[in-house]
Write a protein that holds these residues in place. Structure first.
Motif, PDB file in Angstrom:
ATOM      1  N   GLY A 115       0.709  -1.162  -0.096  1.00 44.71           N
ATOM      2  CA  GLY A 115      -0.211  -0.153  -0.119  1.00 44.71           C
ATOM      3  C   GLY A 115       0.920   1.192  -0.005  1.00 44.71           C
ATOM      4  O   GLY A 115       0.047   2.427   0.115  1.00 44.71           O
ATOM      5  N   VAL A 116       1.942   1.127  -0.357  1.00 48.82           N
ATOM      6  CA  VAL A 116       3.083   2.357  -0.290  1.00 48.82           C
ATOM      7  C   VAL A 116       4.310   2.325  -1.020  1.00 48.82           C
ATOM      8  O   VAL A 116       4.692   1.002  -1.289  1.00 48.82           O
ATOM      9  CB  VAL A 116       3.391   2.853   1.145  1.00 48.82           C
ATOM     10  N   GLY A 117       4.624   3.174  -2.022  1.00 51.36           N
ATOM     11  CA  GLY A 117       5.891   3.116  -2.516  1.00 51.36           C
ATOM     12  C   GLY A 117       5.946   4.171  -3.839  1.00 51.36           C
ATOM     13  O   GLY A 117       4.897   4.995  -4.069  1.00 51.36           O
ATOM     14  N   THR A 118       7.108   4.480  -3.927  1.00 44.79           N
ATOM     15  CA  THR A 118       7.371   5.447  -5.106  1.00 44.79           C
ATOM     16  C   THR A 118       8.253   5.038  -6.203  1.00 44.79           C
ATOM     17  O   THR A 118       9.348   3.881  -5.663  1.00 44.79           O
ATOM     18  CB  THR A 118       8.112   6.885  -4.596  1.00 44.79           C
ATOM     19  N   PHE A 119       8.042   5.382  -7.201  1.00 44.26           N
ATOM     20  CA  PHE A 119       8.890   4.558  -8.731  1.00 44.26           C
ATOM     21  C   PHE A 119       9.163   5.838  -9.240  1.00 44.26           C
ATOM     22  O   PHE A 119       8.354   6.521  -9.939  1.00 44.26           O
ATOM     23  CB  PHE A 119       8.078   3.766  -9.342  1.00 44.26           C
ATOM     24  N   GLN A 174       9.280   5.352 -22.413  1.00 43.51           N
ATOM     25  CA  GLN A 174       8.965   5.412 -20.902  1.00 43.51           C
ATOM     26  C   GLN A 174       7.915   6.211 -20.487  1.00 43.51           C
ATOM     27  O   GLN A 174       7.408   6.157 -19.471  1.00 43.51           O
ATOM     28  CB  GLN A 174      10.289   5.655 -20.244  1.00 43.51           C
ATOM     29  N   PHE A 175       7.654   7.223 -21.318  1.00 45.70           N
ATOM     30  CA  PHE A 175       6.432   8.035 -20.872  1.00 45.70           C
ATOM     31  C   PHE A 175       5.199   7.446 -20.844  1.00 45.70           C
ATOM     32  O   PHE A 175       4.365   7.587 -19.996  1.00 45.70           O
ATOM     33  CB  PHE A 175       6.620   9.312 -22.016  1.00 45.70           C
ATOM     34  N   LEU A 181       1.414   3.157 -15.499  1.00 50.31           N
ATOM     35  CA  LEU A 181       1.472   2.689 -14.295  1.00 50.31           C
ATOM     36  C   LEU A 181       1.011   3.638 -13.287  1.00 50.31           C
ATOM     37  O   LEU A 181       0.558   3.153 -12.065  1.00 50.31           O
ATOM     38  CB  LEU A 181       2.963   2.381 -13.992  1.00 50.31           C
ATOM     39  N   ALA A 182       1.101   5.105 -13.333  1.00 44.57           N
ATOM     40  CA  ALA A 182       0.750   6.010 -12.461  1.00 44.57           C
ATOM     41  C   ALA A 182      -0.629   5.595 -12.276  1.00 44.57           C
ATOM     42  O   ALA A 182      -1.444   5.759 -11.265  1.00 44.57           O
ATOM     43  CB  ALA A 182       0.851   7.523 -12.958  1.00 44.57           C
ATOM     44  N   LYS A 183      -1.433   5.424 -13.320  1.00 42.64           N
ATOM     45  CA  LYS A 183      -2.966   5.080 -13.395  1.00 42.64           C
ATOM     46  C   LYS A 183      -3.204   3.809 -12.545  1.00 42.64           C
ATOM     47  O   LYS A 183      -4.263   3.721 -11.833  1.00 42.64           O
ATOM     48  CB  LYS A 183      -3.687   5.297 -14.591  1.00 42.64           C
ATOM     49  N   GLN A 184      -2.703   2.798 -13.183  1.00 49.52           N
ATOM     50  CA  GLN A 184      -2.911   1.532 -12.670  1.00 49.52           C
ATOM     51  C   GLN A 184      -2.563   1.237 -11.112  1.00 49.52           C
ATOM     52  O   GLN A 184      -3.249   0.510 -10.469  1.00 49.52           O
ATOM     53  CB  GLN A 184      -2.291   0.445 -13.462  1.00 49.52           C
ATOM     54  N   LEU A 185      -1.448   1.916 -10.728  1.00 50.87           N
ATOM     55  CA  LEU A 185      -0.951   1.403  -9.490  1.00 50.87           C
ATOM     56  C   LEU A 185      -1.453   2.469  -8.362  1.00 50.87           C
ATOM     57  O   LEU A 185      -1.096   2.636  -7.097  1.00 50.87           O
ATOM     58  CB  LEU A 185       0.648   1.794  -9.471  1.00 50.87           C
ATOM     59  N   SER A 186      -2.268   3.699  -8.713  1.00 51.72           N
ATOM     60  CA  SER A 186      -2.949   4.720  -7.834  1.00 51.72           C
ATOM     61  C   SER A 186      -3.856   3.962  -6.917  1.00 51.72           C
ATOM     62  O   SER A 186      -4.324   2.805  -7.305  1.00 51.72           O
ATOM     63  CB  SER A 186      -3.490   5.674  -8.658  1.00 51.72           C
ATOM     64  N   PRO A 187      -4.055   4.432  -5.899  1.00 55.99           N
ATOM     65  CA  PRO A 187      -3.178   5.644  -5.142  1.00 55.99           C
ATOM     66  C   PRO A 187      -2.038   5.255  -4.327  1.00 55.99           C
ATOM     67  O   PRO A 187      -1.526   5.912  -3.683  1.00 55.99           O
ATOM     68  CB  PRO A 187      -4.404   6.082  -4.254  1.00 55.99           C
ATOM     69  N   HIS A 188      -1.707   3.776  -4.446  1.00 53.11           N
ATOM     70  CA  HIS A 188      -0.681   3.179  -3.324  1.00 53.11           C
ATOM     71  C   HIS A 188       0.701   3.603  -3.827  1.00 53.11           C
ATOM     72  O   HIS A 188       1.674   3.857  -2.890  1.00 53.11           O
ATOM     73  CB  HIS A 188      -0.857   1.640  -3.318  1.00 53.11           C
ATOM     74  N   ILE A 189       1.198   3.912  -5.201  1.00 53.38           N
ATOM     75  CA  ILE A 189       2.410   3.863  -5.772  1.00 53.38           C
ATOM     76  C   ILE A 189       2.152   5.255  -6.493  1.00 53.38           C
ATOM     77  O   ILE A 189       1.450   5.295  -7.412  1.00 53.38           O
ATOM     78  CB  ILE A 189       2.919   2.688  -6.421  1.00 53.38           C
ATOM     79  N   ARG A 190       3.164   6.057  -6.188  1.00 55.27           N
ATOM     80  CA  ARG A 190       3.396   7.364  -7.169  1.00 55.27           C
ATOM     81  C   ARG A 190       4.526   6.790  -8.012  1.00 55.27           C
ATOM     82  O   ARG A 190       5.520   6.414  -7.827  1.00 55.27           O
ATOM     83  CB  ARG A 190       3.832   8.579  -6.305  1.00 55.27           C
ATOM     84  N   SER A 203       6.871  15.331  -2.318  1.00 57.85           N
ATOM     85  CA  SER A 203       6.314  15.246  -3.764  1.00 57.85           C
ATOM     86  C   SER A 203       5.078  14.302  -3.555  1.00 57.85           C
ATOM     87  O   SER A 203       4.671  13.701  -4.678  1.00 57.85           O
ATOM     88  CB  SER A 203       7.203  14.792  -4.740  1.00 57.85           C
ATOM     89  N   SER A 204       4.482  14.481  -2.539  1.00 60.27           N
ATOM     90  CA  SER A 204       3.321  13.515  -2.034  1.00 60.27           C
ATOM     91  C   SER A 204       2.107  13.527  -2.993  1.00 60.27           C
ATOM     92  O   SER A 204       1.199  12.519  -3.122  1.00 60.27           O
ATOM     93  CB  SER A 204       2.997  13.414  -0.731  1.00 60.27           C
ATOM     94  N   TYR A 205       1.970  14.758  -3.729  1.00 66.73           N
ATOM     95  CA  TYR A 205       0.802  14.969  -4.631  1.00 66.73           C
ATOM     96  C   TYR A 205       1.278  15.017  -5.916  1.00 66.73           C
ATOM     97  O   TYR A 205       0.543  15.447  -6.815  1.00 66.73           O
ATOM     98  CB  TYR A 205      -0.216  16.359  -4.157  1.00 66.73           C
ATOM     99  N   ILE A 206       2.122  14.365  -6.347  1.00 67.64           N
ATOM    100  CA  ILE A 206       2.862  14.440  -7.787  1.00 67.64           C
ATOM    101  C   ILE A 206       2.703  12.911  -8.331  1.00 67.64           C
ATOM    102  O   ILE A 206       3.523  12.101  -7.617  1.00 67.64           O
ATOM    103  CB  ILE A 206       4.112  14.992  -7.840  1.00 67.64           C
ATOM    104  N   THR A 207       2.113  12.593  -9.379  1.00 64.96           N
ATOM    105  CA  THR A 207       2.239  11.334 -10.078  1.00 64.96           C
ATOM    106  C   THR A 207       2.106  11.412 -11.455  1.00 64.96           C
ATOM    107  O   THR A 207       1.224  12.214 -11.748  1.00 64.96           O
ATOM    108  CB  THR A 207       1.464  10.125  -9.126  1.00 64.96           C
ATOM    109  N   GLY A 208       2.568  10.603 -12.313  1.00 68.64           N
ATOM    110  CA  GLY A 208       2.464  10.538 -13.677  1.00 68.64           C
ATOM    111  C   GLY A 208       3.034  11.788 -14.299  1.00 68.64           C
ATOM    112  O   GLY A 208       2.706  11.944 -15.350  1.00 68.64           O
ATOM    113  N   GLU A 209       3.963  12.376 -13.671  1.00 64.95           N
ATOM    114  CA  GLU A 209       4.330  13.534 -14.116  1.00 64.95           C
ATOM    115  C   GLU A 209       5.873  13.444 -14.780  1.00 64.95           C
ATOM    116  O   GLU A 209       6.794  12.302 -14.513  1.00 64.95           O
ATOM    117  CB  GLU A 209       4.999  14.462 -12.804  1.00 64.95           C
ATOM    118  N   LEU A 210       6.203  14.043 -15.964  1.00 65.75           N
ATOM    119  CA  LEU A 210       7.501  13.943 -16.674  1.00 65.75           C
ATOM    120  C   LEU A 210       8.316  15.338 -16.290  1.00 65.75           C
ATOM    121  O   LEU A 210       7.869  16.475 -16.563  1.00 65.75           O
ATOM    122  CB  LEU A 210       6.994  14.134 -18.129  1.00 65.75           C
TER     123      LEU A 210
END
Length: 247
Positions: free
Chosen positions: A129-133, A159-160, A166-175, A230-237
């Motif tokens: 339930g937690v992680g960042t990639f 990679q984009f 991944l950001a959509k599929q793994l939300s909200p647990h992983i950014r 960066s806890s509110y940032i995911t799917g960002e380039l």
């Protein structure tokens, strides 16, 4: 007693990956670091007292079984909660020089390798339930690269889509985020044959920043995306290129 929080960094023997490992150690961002690289020198490099918290592994990330085995070893001693995929390879060439085998090797490391690392690490992080990639792409993926070749541009662009999916599929647990460096002073730039000195000087002159970036500056962006600020940032380039995208 909670298990130690572990970060995994690929491409750790040099350049951006080595800078990320150094930051994690210097700033004690995590309890331990798994330092992965295809270069066997990575073992001796981190087998010193200064890197006591670092566990080096020689791994080719294009081989899924090898990545999964390393993750399994790491998970036995702690929880992987942060991943920085910095491994990459370039082999410059014009289209007529890029044979199918050369194409496949660049795709295997730069794109399939990112998938291999994500699959092996993100599944256990998701289950907890937690992680960042964070993965490292390149400005070549945004603008194309004559010097790096179409295979490199294609892999880095791929990679984009991987990151945003991944950001959509793994939300909200992983950014899941991507750092996009421009011209950075690393072996991939200075020793790969991609650029000669005149080409580097001309490119630097065209940049608003008027210079190449450093591996440490890219590592700063990666560390930010791995950490709680960066806890509110995911799917960002996140582009780190001295303003090259403005040209």
């Amino acid at each position: 007693m909670p298990q130690p929080k572990t970060a995994l960094v690929t491409g750790a023997a040099s350049g951006i990956g080595a800078a990320v490992v150094a930051q994690i150690v210097d700033e004690q961002l995590f309890d331990s670091v798994i330092a992965v690289d295809i270069d066997p020198a990575v073992v001796d490099q981190y087998s010193t007292a200064a890197y006591e918290m670092v566990m080096p592994h020689m791994v080719d990330i294009s081989e899924y079984a090898a990545v999964q085995s390393t993750v399994d070893i790491a998970e036995a001693d702690g929880n992987i909660c942060a991943v920085a995929n910095c491994a990459g390879v370039s082999e410059p060439g014009w289209l007529d020089e890029i044979t199918p085998d050369r194409w496949q090797r660049i795709i295997d490391v730069n794109l399939t390798g990112a998938y291999n690392v994500a699959r092996a690490t993100c599944i256990p992080m998701y289950e907890r339930g937690v992680g960042t990639f964070v993965t490292v792409s390149s400005g070549a993926g945004q603008r194309g690269s004559m010097s790096g070749g179409v295979h490199y541009s294609a892999a880095k662009s791929g990679q984009f889509g991987l990151v945003r999916g991944l950001a959509k599929q793994l939300s909200p647990h992983i950014r899941v985020n991507c750092v996009v460096p421009g011209l950075i002073e690393t072996p991939l730039t200075t020793e790969s044959g991609l650029w000669n000195e005149d080409e580097i000087a001309a490119f630097e002159a065209s940049l608003p920043a008027q210079r190449m970036g450093t591996a440490e500056e890219v590592a700063d962006a990666i560390s930010f995306l791995l950490g709680p600020k960066s806890s509110y940032i995911t799917g960002e380039l996140l582009t780190v290129d001295g303003g090259a995208q403005l040209s």
